[in-house]
Design a protein around this motif. Structure first.
Motif, short mmCIF file in Angstrom:
data_model
loop_
_atom_site.label_atom_id
_atom_site.label_comp_id
_atom_site.label_asym_id
_atom_site.label_seq_id
_atom_site.Cartn_x
_atom_site.Cartn_y
_atom_site.Cartn_z
N TYR A 1 -5.47 3.33 49.05
CA TYR A 1 -4.55 3.09 47.77
C TYR A 1 -3.01 3.13 47.69
O TYR A 1 -2.68 3.81 48.82
N GLU A 2 -2.54 2.47 46.93
CA GLU A 2 -1.05 2.54 46.78
C GLU A 2 -0.84 3.15 45.71
O GLU A 2 -1.12 3.27 44.38
N PRO A 3 -0.10 4.45 45.90
CA PRO A 3 0.16 5.12 44.69
C PRO A 3 0.89 4.68 43.37
O PRO A 3 1.60 3.56 43.58
N THR A 4 0.62 5.03 42.36
CA THR A 4 1.36 4.26 41.18
C THR A 4 2.79 4.72 41.10
O THR A 4 3.57 4.35 40.33
N THR A 5 2.92 5.84 41.85
CA THR A 5 4.47 6.48 41.84
C THR A 5 5.25 5.64 42.78
O THR A 5 6.18 6.25 42.92
N GLY A 6 4.72 4.89 43.45
CA GLY A 6 5.49 4.24 44.66
C GLY A 6 5.23 4.95 45.87
O GLY A 6 4.51 6.06 45.92
N GLY A 7 6.08 4.22 46.91
CA GLY A 7 6.00 5.08 48.28
C GLY A 7 4.71 4.24 49.05
O GLY A 7 4.08 3.18 48.65
N GLU A 8 4.49 4.88 50.36
CA GLU A 8 3.43 4.14 51.24
C GLU A 8 2.19 4.52 50.61
O GLU A 8 1.57 5.27 49.89
N GLU A 9 1.45 3.30 51.28
CA GLU A 9 -0.16 3.22 51.18
C GLU A 9 -0.68 4.41 51.64
O GLU A 9 -0.43 4.78 52.64
N VAL A 10 -1.48 5.09 51.07
CA VAL A 10 -2.55 6.09 51.59
C VAL A 10 -3.60 5.64 51.98
O VAL A 10 -4.34 4.87 51.24
N LYS A 11 -3.94 5.89 53.29
CA LYS A 11 -4.92 5.24 54.00
C LYS A 11 -6.20 6.10 54.15
O LYS A 11 -5.86 7.34 54.57
N ASN A 12 -7.20 5.70 53.90
CA ASN A 12 -8.78 6.40 54.26
C ASN A 12 -8.55 7.80 53.63
O ASN A 12 -8.98 8.77 54.38
N HIS A 13 -8.29 7.99 52.56
CA HIS A 13 -8.00 9.36 51.73
C HIS A 13 -9.39 9.72 51.46
O HIS A 13 -10.43 9.22 51.18
N LYS A 14 -9.79 11.24 52.10
CA LYS A 14 -11.05 11.81 51.81
C LYS A 14 -10.95 13.10 51.10
O LYS A 14 -10.05 13.88 51.38
N TRP A 15 -11.60 13.04 50.01
CA TRP A 15 -12.85 12.24 49.53
C TRP A 15 -12.61 12.02 47.88
O TRP A 15 -11.92 12.74 47.18
N VAL A 16 -12.97 10.83 47.50
CA VAL A 16 -12.92 10.67 46.04
C VAL A 16 -14.56 10.43 45.71
O VAL A 16 -15.46 9.83 46.50
N ILE A 17 -14.95 11.43 44.57
CA ILE A 17 -16.39 11.15 44.25
C ILE A 17 -16.63 10.04 43.27
O ILE A 17 -15.68 9.60 42.61
N GLN A 18 -17.92 9.93 43.02
CA GLN A 18 -18.35 8.55 42.17
C GLN A 18 -17.83 8.81 40.62
O GLN A 18 -17.46 7.98 40.04
N GLU A 19 -17.83 10.25 40.36
CA GLU A 19 -17.33 10.63 38.81
C GLU A 19 -15.92 10.47 38.66
O GLU A 19 -15.52 10.61 37.79
N GLU A 20 -15.06 10.26 39.94
CA GLU A 20 -13.83 10.21 39.82
C GLU A 20 -13.12 8.69 39.87
O GLU A 20 -12.24 8.52 40.21
N ILE A 21 -14.05 7.74 39.36
CA ILE A 21 -13.81 6.18 39.47
C ILE A 21 -13.99 5.84 38.32
O ILE A 21 -15.10 6.09 37.60
N LYS A 22 -13.13 5.05 37.85
CA LYS A 22 -13.32 4.33 36.64
C LYS A 22 -14.46 3.29 36.40
O LYS A 22 -14.61 2.70 37.35
#
Length: 204
Positions: free
Chosen positions: A115-136
């Motif tokens: 994802y690309e942070p909403t605050t700007g800056g470099e793309e964060v690649k392959n961040h581990k982990w986000v769970i199902q309930e942390e998705i809109k």
């Protein structure tokens, strides 16, 4: 002749006095420096310093210990709350090989996301982990690689509200863990998340 002799003695004494003062001043500088806390990475290479900086990302984690609404506690996790573990993941510098304690265990779908942070800056690649309930607007079924989602997780600045691409997903037990980094930085509380294959029992 006597006057010259006296002048010579006076010059010699003045010289010795100045020399002694110089040594005292040097000694004071040395003693003062003993109380200076030098940065621990002063002797590191530039690459190592960069690694330390990257490893300090956990300082910006919310680490609140609050889990999203709807997350189900694991009934019989391999590592129950209170278990002593060794972390095998290397999400951050100082994590791999660190000793930790399980403070939460939940059954859900876990995703690696880019994802690309909403605050700007470099793309964060392959961040581990986000769970199902942390998705809109989470779905019941596991998301496939390439799916576009909006993140509700706030593990790091600029994560919440970011549009992300799912890189991989797995249905598993996820763990919240307290641990002491191997690189000597401050203890990490309520780290979210580690999956079962990234930890092992501490036999020590």
């Amino acid at each position: 002749m006597k006057n010259k002799y006296r002048i010579g003695i006076l010059i010699f004494m003045a010289f010795m006095t100045l020399y002694g003062c110089g040594n005292v001043l040097k000694g004071e500088n040395i003693d003062t420096n003993k109380n200076v806390n030098l940065a621990p990475d002063d002797d590191l290479s530039m690459d190592e310093k960069q690694s330390v900086a990257e490893g300090n990302n956990h300082v910006n984690h919310t680490n609140s210990g609050i889990v999203p609404k709807g997350v189900k506690k694991a009934q019989n996790p391999t590592y129950p709350v209170g278990s002593q573990v060794i972390i095998q993941a290397d999400h951050m510098v100082g994590m791999k090989g660190a000793k930790g304690i399980i403070v939460g265990a939940y059954n859900t779908n876990a995703y690696a996301v880019t994802y690309e942070p909403t605050t700007g800056g470099e793309e964060v690649k392959n961040h581990k982990w986000v769970i199902q309930e942390e998705i809109k607007k989470p779905q019941d079924k596991i998301l496939q690689p390439g799916a576009k989602v909006t993140l509700e997780a706030d593990h790091l600045p600029g994560m919440k509200g970011a549009i992300a691409t799912v890189e991989s997903g797995i249905h598993t037990t996820v763990y919240m863990v307290n641990y002491k980094p191997t690189n000597g930085t401050s203890d990490v509380k309520n780290h979210k998340w580690l999956i079962e294959s990234e930890i092992e029992a501490d036999q020590s």
